[in-house]
Scaffold this motif. Structure first.
Motif, PDB file in Angstrom:
ATOM      1  N   ARG A  44       0.845  -1.219   0.000  1.00 50.16           N
ATOM      2  CA  ARG A  44       0.000   0.000   0.000  1.00 50.16           C
ATOM      3  C   ARG A  44       0.868   1.252   0.000  1.00 50.16           C
ATOM      4  O   ARG A  44       0.562   2.233  -0.678  1.00 50.16           O
ATOM      5  CB  ARG A  44      -0.936  -0.014   1.200  1.00 50.16           C
ATOM      6  CG  ARG A  44      -1.847   1.218   1.243  1.00 50.16           C
ATOM      7  CD  ARG A  44      -2.888   1.136   2.331  1.00 50.16           C
ATOM      8  NE  ARG A  44      -2.266   1.037   3.643  1.00 50.16           N
ATOM      9  CZ  ARG A  44      -2.924   0.690   4.751  1.00 50.16           C
ATOM     10  NH1 ARG A  44      -4.222   0.425   4.695  1.00 50.16           N
ATOM     11  NH2 ARG A  44      -2.306   0.630   5.904  1.00 50.16           N
ATOM     12  N   VAL A 199      -5.195  -2.933   5.251  1.00 52.53           N
ATOM     13  CA  VAL A 199      -4.479  -4.189   5.025  1.00 52.53           C
ATOM     14  C   VAL A 199      -5.164  -5.340   5.762  1.00 52.53           C
ATOM     15  O   VAL A 199      -5.107  -6.485   5.312  1.00 52.53           O
ATOM     16  CB  VAL A 199      -2.987  -4.099   5.405  1.00 52.53           C
ATOM     17  CG1 VAL A 199      -2.263  -3.074   4.550  1.00 52.53           C
ATOM     18  CG2 VAL A 199      -2.775  -3.817   6.862  1.00 52.53           C
ATOM     19  N   CYS A 200      -5.837  -5.033   6.871  1.00 44.65           N
ATOM     20  CA  CYS A 200      -6.589  -6.086   7.555  1.00 44.65           C
ATOM     21  C   CYS A 200      -7.763  -6.519   6.667  1.00 44.65           C
ATOM     22  O   CYS A 200      -7.991  -7.712   6.458  1.00 44.65           O
ATOM     23  CB  CYS A 200      -7.068  -5.573   8.915  1.00 44.65           C
ATOM     24  SG  CYS A 200      -7.719  -6.875   9.964  1.00 44.65           S
ATOM     25  N   SER A 235      -5.455  -2.956  11.220  1.00 39.10           N
ATOM     26  CA  SER A 235      -4.266  -3.803  11.377  1.00 39.10           C
ATOM     27  C   SER A 235      -3.663  -3.714  12.774  1.00 39.10           C
ATOM     28  O   SER A 235      -2.742  -4.457  13.083  1.00 39.10           O
ATOM     29  CB  SER A 235      -3.220  -3.412  10.338  1.00 39.10           C
ATOM     30  OG  SER A 235      -2.943  -2.035  10.449  1.00 39.10           O
TER      31      SER A 235
HETATM   32  C1  LIG Z   1      -9.622   5.709   7.887  1.00 40.68           C
HETATM   33  C2  LIG Z   1      -9.136   4.311   8.051  1.00 40.68           C
HETATM   34  N1  LIG Z   1      -9.669   3.335   7.291  1.00 40.68           N
HETATM   35  C3  LIG Z   1      -9.245   2.066   7.393  1.00 40.68           C
HETATM   36  C4  LIG Z   1      -8.259   1.709   8.292  1.00 40.68           C
HETATM   37  C5  LIG Z   1      -7.807   0.282   8.381  1.00 40.68           C
HETATM   38  O1  LIG Z   1      -6.560   0.148   7.788  1.00 40.68           O
HETATM   39  P1  LIG Z   1      -5.524  -0.999   8.179  1.00 40.68           P
HETATM   40  O2  LIG Z   1      -6.272  -2.317   8.166  1.00 40.68           O
HETATM   41  O3  LIG Z   1      -4.513  -0.929   7.121  1.00 40.68           O
HETATM   42  O4  LIG Z   1      -5.015  -0.700   9.547  1.00 40.68           O
HETATM   43  C6  LIG Z   1      -7.676   2.690   9.091  1.00 40.68           C
HETATM   44  C7  LIG Z   1      -6.634   2.330  10.064  1.00 40.68           C
HETATM   45  O5  LIG Z   1      -6.302   3.071  10.956  1.00 40.68           O
HETATM   46  C8  LIG Z   1      -8.128   4.015   8.973  1.00 40.68           C
HETATM   47  O6  LIG Z   1      -7.602   5.007   9.730  1.00 40.68           O
END
Ligand SMILES: Cc1ncc(COP(=O)(O)O)c(C=O)c1O
Length: 275
Positions: A44, A199-200, A235
């Motif tokens: 990403r 990413v999760c 994540s």
């Molecule tokens: C606005 C937003 N969307 C989605 C996510 C989830 O992203 P990730 O799974 O990469 O942590 C986050 C994580 O903090 C976020 O701030």
């Protein structure tokens, strides 16, 4: 904290990350020297660099710095900030941009408050997400939508807010993605106009952590409200079941949520539970 590899805690006041949000970030869970979702974080970040026309990241260098700041920590969050660096007249990006790289380690966030039903309480936010297909999905530094949505409530019993876009479609939570089991299918909103492609979320979809193929589609608020189960994820916290949204309640976690929690733990990323 490392700033361009040096143990200092300052960046220049004319850094474009500060002035314009001209950059990207990642928050990575690091457990005993390993980052279970590392590959997707870096994919990403690289996609974000390409989108913003930043030089491609030096992944090996960033990895070494992440491990250095997390050294000795059993379970931590490592934040990586990559900006276009200093300078440029006004908005015009300098031709010879030298990115600023900030890598810092932090304690895990305090777990969300849970309801007696086992999950978290969430609310609808009034704030509507901006639409920008060219920036949708990447984790850029402009997070005013999330900041202002999160400012809508301070009741500690409400753990998260769900966000809709300008069309009224469900997009995500303020700091996570959202999944809902609707009519027997596990669904998550499209992120083509707004939102961060977590990413999760990507791991749950690609590796079928909840068992089934995930349907990525437009989602109306009313569909989410009548879902059999709902969870949010990121994540750092992992998969977190939702047990109330306004007057709607669920016993949590549902079967798919449980499956996703268990499968994610197998990958080395345990989801948070009650404090
Ligand atoms: C606005 C937003 N969307 C989605 C996510 C989830 O992203 P990730 O799974 O990469 O942590 C986050 C994580 O903090 C976020 O701030």
């Amino acid at each position: 904290m490392l700033v361009n590899g040096r143990r200092v805690a300052q960046v220049r006041a004319d850094d474009r990350g500060l002035a314009y949000g001209d950059g990207l970030f990642e928050t990575v869970r690091v457990r005993d020297g390993t980052a279970p979702l590392w590959r997707r974080h870096m994919a990403r970040l690289a996609a974000g660099c390409a989108r913003l026309a930043l030089p491609p990241p030096d992944i090996a260098l960033i990895e070494a710095e992440c491990m250095a700041v997390a050294d000795g920590l059993t379970d931590a969050v490592v934040k990586i900030v990559l900006t276009r660096g200093v300078g440029g007249r006004g908005y015009a990006p300098p031709q010879d941009a030298r990115p600023t790289r900030v890598v810092s380690a932090h304690a895990l966030p305090v777990p969300y408050t849970r309801t007696a039903a086992g999950g978290i309480a969430v609310r609808w936010c009034d704030w509507r997400l901006s639409a920008q297909p060219a920036l949708a999905g990447i984790k850029h530094l402009n997070r005013l939508d999330q900041v202002l949505a999160r400012a809508e409530w301070c009741d500690p019993a409400i753990a998260e807010g769900l966000l809709r876009d300008q069309r009224g479609l469900v997009v995500c939570a303020t700091a996570g993605n959202v999944f809902a089991a609707i009519d027997g299918a596990l669904c998550t909103p499209e992120l083509t106009q707004s939102g961060v492609a977590g990413v999760c979320r990507a791991t749950i979809i690609a590796e079928r952590l909840a068992g089934d193929v995930v349907v990525v589609r437009d989602m109306l608020p009313a569909e989410l409200e009548r879902a059999d189960e709902v969870f949010v994820c990121n994540s750092v916290r992992g998969v977190v079941p939702v047990s109330s949204l306004g007057a709607r309640t669920w016993r949590a976690p549902g079967a798919r949520t449980r499956a996703a929690i268990d499968a994610l733990a197998q990958l080395g990323l345990p989801s948070e539970s009650s404090p």
